[in-house]
Structures are given as structure tokens and as C-alpha cells.
Design a protein around this motif. Structure first.
Motif, PDB file in Angstrom:
ATOM      1  N   LEU A   1       0.811  -1.218   0.000  1.00  0.00           N
ATOM      2  CA  LEU A   1       0.000   0.000   0.000  1.00  0.00           C
ATOM      3  C   LEU A   1       0.840   1.261   0.000  1.00  0.00           C
ATOM      4  CD1 LEU A   1      -2.709  -1.094   2.591  1.00  0.00           C
ATOM      5  CD2 LEU A   1      -2.909  -1.080   0.109  1.00  0.00           C
ATOM      6  N   LEU A   2       2.062   1.194   0.525  1.00  0.00           N
ATOM      7  CA  LEU A   2       2.898   2.387   0.637  1.00  0.00           C
ATOM      8  C   LEU A   2       3.627   2.627  -0.668  1.00  0.00           C
ATOM      9  CD1 LEU A   2       4.380   1.962   4.218  1.00  0.00           C
ATOM     10  CD2 LEU A   2       2.576   3.490   3.485  1.00  0.00           C
ATOM     11  N   ARG A   3       3.428   3.777  -1.254  1.00  0.00           N
ATOM     12  CA  ARG A   3       4.110   4.157  -2.482  1.00  0.00           C
ATOM     13  C   ARG A   3       4.605   5.591  -2.315  1.00  0.00           C
ATOM     14  NH1 ARG A   3       4.342  -0.258  -2.956  1.00  0.00           N
ATOM     15  NH2 ARG A   3       3.623  -1.691  -4.552  1.00  0.00           N
ATOM     16  N   PRO A   4       5.682   5.790  -1.567  1.00  0.00           N
ATOM     17  CA  PRO A   4       6.145   7.173  -1.367  1.00  0.00           C
ATOM     18  C   PRO A   4       6.603   7.823  -2.659  1.00  0.00           C
ATOM     19  CG  PRO A   4       7.754   5.602  -0.513  1.00  0.00           C
ATOM     20  CD  PRO A   4       6.531   4.818  -0.867  1.00  0.00           C
TER      21      PRO A   4
ATOM     22  N   LEU B   1      11.762   0.987   0.103  1.00  0.00           N
ATOM     23  CA  LEU B   1      11.368   2.239   0.753  1.00  0.00           C
ATOM     24  C   LEU B   1      12.329   3.374   0.394  1.00  0.00           C
ATOM     25  CD1 LEU B   1       9.553   3.753   2.785  1.00  0.00           C
ATOM     26  CD2 LEU B   1      11.113   2.994   4.576  1.00  0.00           C
ATOM     27  N   SER B   2      13.630   3.086   0.411  1.00  0.00           N
ATOM     28  CA  SER B   2      14.609   4.132   0.089  1.00  0.00           C
ATOM     29  C   SER B   2      14.518   4.556  -1.369  1.00  0.00           C
ATOM     30  CB  SER B   2      16.022   3.633   0.408  1.00  0.00           C
ATOM     31  OG  SER B   2      16.317   2.464  -0.331  1.00  0.00           O
ATOM     32  N   SER B   3      14.260   3.612  -2.271  1.00  0.00           N
ATOM     33  CA  SER B   3      14.122   3.977  -3.681  1.00  0.00           C
ATOM     34  C   SER B   3      12.891   4.852  -3.910  1.00  0.00           C
ATOM     35  CB  SER B   3      14.040   2.716  -4.546  1.00  0.00           C
ATOM     36  OG  SER B   3      12.854   1.991  -4.254  1.00  0.00           O
ATOM     37  N   GLY B   4      11.786   4.522  -3.228  1.00  0.00           N
ATOM     38  CA  GLY B   4      10.584   5.352  -3.360  1.00  0.00           C
ATOM     39  C   GLY B   4      10.768   6.740  -2.783  1.00  0.00           C
TER      40      GLY B   4
ATOM     41  N   ILE C   1      16.854   7.938 -11.320  1.00  0.00           N
ATOM     42  CA  ILE C   1      17.988   7.043 -11.551  1.00  0.00           C
ATOM     43  C   ILE C   1      18.407   6.357 -10.253  1.00  0.00           C
ATOM     44  CG2 ILE C   1      20.412   6.975 -12.252  1.00  0.00           C
ATOM     45  CD1 ILE C   1      19.770   9.316 -14.157  1.00  0.00           C
ATOM     46  N   VAL C   2      18.490   7.129  -9.166  1.00  0.00           N
ATOM     47  CA  VAL C   2      18.855   6.545  -7.877  1.00  0.00           C
ATOM     48  C   VAL C   2      17.807   5.539  -7.415  1.00  0.00           C
ATOM     49  CG1 VAL C   2      19.266   7.068  -5.447  1.00  0.00           C
ATOM     50  CG2 VAL C   2      20.244   8.527  -7.209  1.00  0.00           C
ATOM     51  N   GLY C   3      16.532   5.843  -7.643  1.00  0.00           N
ATOM     52  CA  GLY C   3      15.476   4.912  -7.263  1.00  0.00           C
ATOM     53  C   GLY C   3      15.547   3.599  -8.023  1.00  0.00           C
TER      54      GLY C   3
ATOM     55  N   ALA D   1      17.266  -4.865  -4.315  1.00  0.00           N
ATOM     56  CA  ALA D   1      16.359  -5.504  -3.347  1.00  0.00           C
ATOM     57  C   ALA D   1      16.497  -7.020  -3.355  1.00  0.00           C
ATOM     58  CB  ALA D   1      14.917  -5.107  -3.646  1.00  0.00           C
ATOM     59  N   GLY D   2      16.712  -7.633  -4.498  1.00  0.00           N
ATOM     60  CA  GLY D   2      16.779  -9.091  -4.564  1.00  0.00           C
ATOM     61  C   GLY D   2      18.100  -9.671  -4.146  1.00  0.00           C
ATOM     62  N   GLN D   3      19.096  -8.854  -3.800  1.00  0.00           N
ATOM     63  CA  GLN D   3      20.410  -9.393  -3.480  1.00  0.00           C
ATOM     64  C   GLN D   3      20.482 -10.025  -2.105  1.00  0.00           C
ATOM     65  OE1 GLN D   3      23.417  -6.446  -4.119  1.00  0.00           O
ATOM     66  NE2 GLN D   3      23.007  -6.277  -6.308  1.00  0.00           N
ATOM     67  N   SER D   4      19.497  -9.819  -1.254  1.00  0.00           N
ATOM     68  CA  SER D   4      19.504 -10.448   0.068  1.00  0.00           C
ATOM     69  C   SER D   4      19.264 -11.949  -0.020  1.00  0.00           C
ATOM     70  CB  SER D   4      18.443  -9.823   0.956  1.00  0.00           C
ATOM     71  OG  SER D   4      17.156 -10.032   0.410  1.00  0.00           O
TER      72      SER D   4
END
Length: 206
Positions: free
Chosen positions: A59-62, A137-140, A191-193, A200-203
Motif C-alpha cells: 500500500l505504501l508508495r512514497p 522504501l529508500s528507492s521510493g 535514476i537513484v530509485g 532488493a533481490g540481493q539479500s
């Protein structure tokens, strides 16, 4: 006649010495066991978000929220300037609509990041770790806040620029250059986002 058992008596001092010696050995063994447990390589623990947190992240889309806020402010601020200028110079309305268009593009940047994030969230297919949540979250936030700041800059410059352009047509090129550099701020956030959301998938990599 069976032989009698010989009972030997041990002095009390020797008995206490032997007992203290045994206690020291037992404490040394405990210390060695604790040291071995502490020095043993601990396996890496991964925190998996619960289903409720996964639904909240959906639901969160900053990125979309803040980008649309910047686009709305830029459109409203520039639109006020275009409307007030169009009363005196109606032939310059279509030429002065550039700030409104550039402010509307900011919402598209946030929409792009929101779609990229939503494609990376699928708890039924794969686990969604805490690292993935913070990366999304940081990318958004990076894209959204950059779009918000760019929208404020475009709105203020567009309002003043179209009014000045109505009085001095030579200021049009300068106004467009200022708007382009303000739009570039949102592009940097986009670009940073994209870079952060791709991490995200590297974990899940072993």
C-alpha cells in the motif's frame, strides 16, 4: 573365614584439597565450553517480514505520492501565472504552457518507480526480507522527494517566468533553461530509485 575389609581413613585436609581441585577443573571446563560456543561461527540470520508487513508495503508508495505532490504544486503554481498572463496576452498562452507540461512529467517518474517496486514484491513466490523492504522504501523516497523538490522549483520559476515573458519575450529561452535544470533534479532521483530497487533481490543470494 572371609577376609575382613580394610577401611582407610583420609585426613580431612586432604579431602578438602581434592574437592577444591575438582571444583577448579569443573569451572575450567565450563569456561572452555563457553569460549568454544562464543568463538563458533554463528549462521547468518535473515529477518523475514510478516504477511501484514508485506500487505502494508504493497500500500505504501512514497515515490508516487511525493512525485504527484510536486507535480500538483508545479501545475497549480504555473497555472496561476499562465491564467493571469493570458488576460493581457492571450496569444502567448500555448507558448507559456511549457511549465505545466514539465510539472506533469514528474508524476510519471513516481509511477515508474512504483511499478518497479510492485513487481519485486511477491511474498507467495519468494520470501520478502527486511533488506528488500528498506531497499524499496529508500528507492521510493529518493524518487518521491526529488520529484517534490523539482515540482516546487518548476512551479515558482514557471509562475514568475510566464509573467516576465509576457512583458519581455526575450526571457523565454532563459525560462526554458531554468525549467530544464529543475526537471533534471527529478531525473536524478529516478535514476537513484532504479538503482536502489534493483538491489532488493540481493539479500536472497547465498
Amino acid at each position: 573365614q572371609p577376609p575382613r575389609s580394610i577401611i582407610t581413613t583420609v585426613p580431612r585436609s586432604d579431602f578438602l584439597i581434592n574437592l577444591s581441585h575438582l571444583k577448579e577443573k569443573a569451572s575450567e571446563r565450563r569456561r572452555e565450553t563457553k569460549d568454544q560456543i562464543n568463538t563458533r561461527a554463528k549462521p547468518k540470520r535473515r529477518v523475514v517480514l510478516s504477511d501484514l508487513c508485506n500487505q502494508t508495503c504493497l500500500l505504501l508508495r512514497p515515490s508516487a505520492v511525493f512525485s504527484c505532490m510536486g507535480a500538483a504544486y508545479g501545475t497549480a503554481k504555473s497555472g496561476v501565472g499562465v491564467a493571469s498572463m493570458g488576460v493581457m496576452r492571450p496569444e502567448l498562452v500555448m507558448k507559456s504552457i511549457v511549465p505545466v507540461v514539465m510539472a506533469g512529467v514528474l508524476g510519471i517518474y513516481g509511477l515508474i518507480i512504483a511499478v518497479i517496486i510492485s513487481t519485486g514484491i511477491n511474498p507467495k513466490a519468494k520470501s520478502y526480507y527486511l533488506f528488500d523492504g528498506y531497499a524499496h522504501l529508500s528507492s521510493g523516497l529518493a524518487c518521491g522527494l526529488a520529484g517534490l523538490s523539482a515540482g516546487m522549483a518548476i512551479g515558482i520559476v514557471g509562475d514568475a517566468g510566464v509573467r516576465a515573458n509576457a512583458q519581455q519575450p526575450k526571457l523565454f529561452v532563459g525560462m526554458i533553461l531554468i525549467l530544464i535544470f529543475a526537471e533534471a533534479l527529478a531525473l536524478y532521483g529516478l535514476i537513484v530509485g532504479i538503482i536502489l530497487s534493483s538491489r532488493a533481490g540481493q539479500s536472497r543470494a547465498d
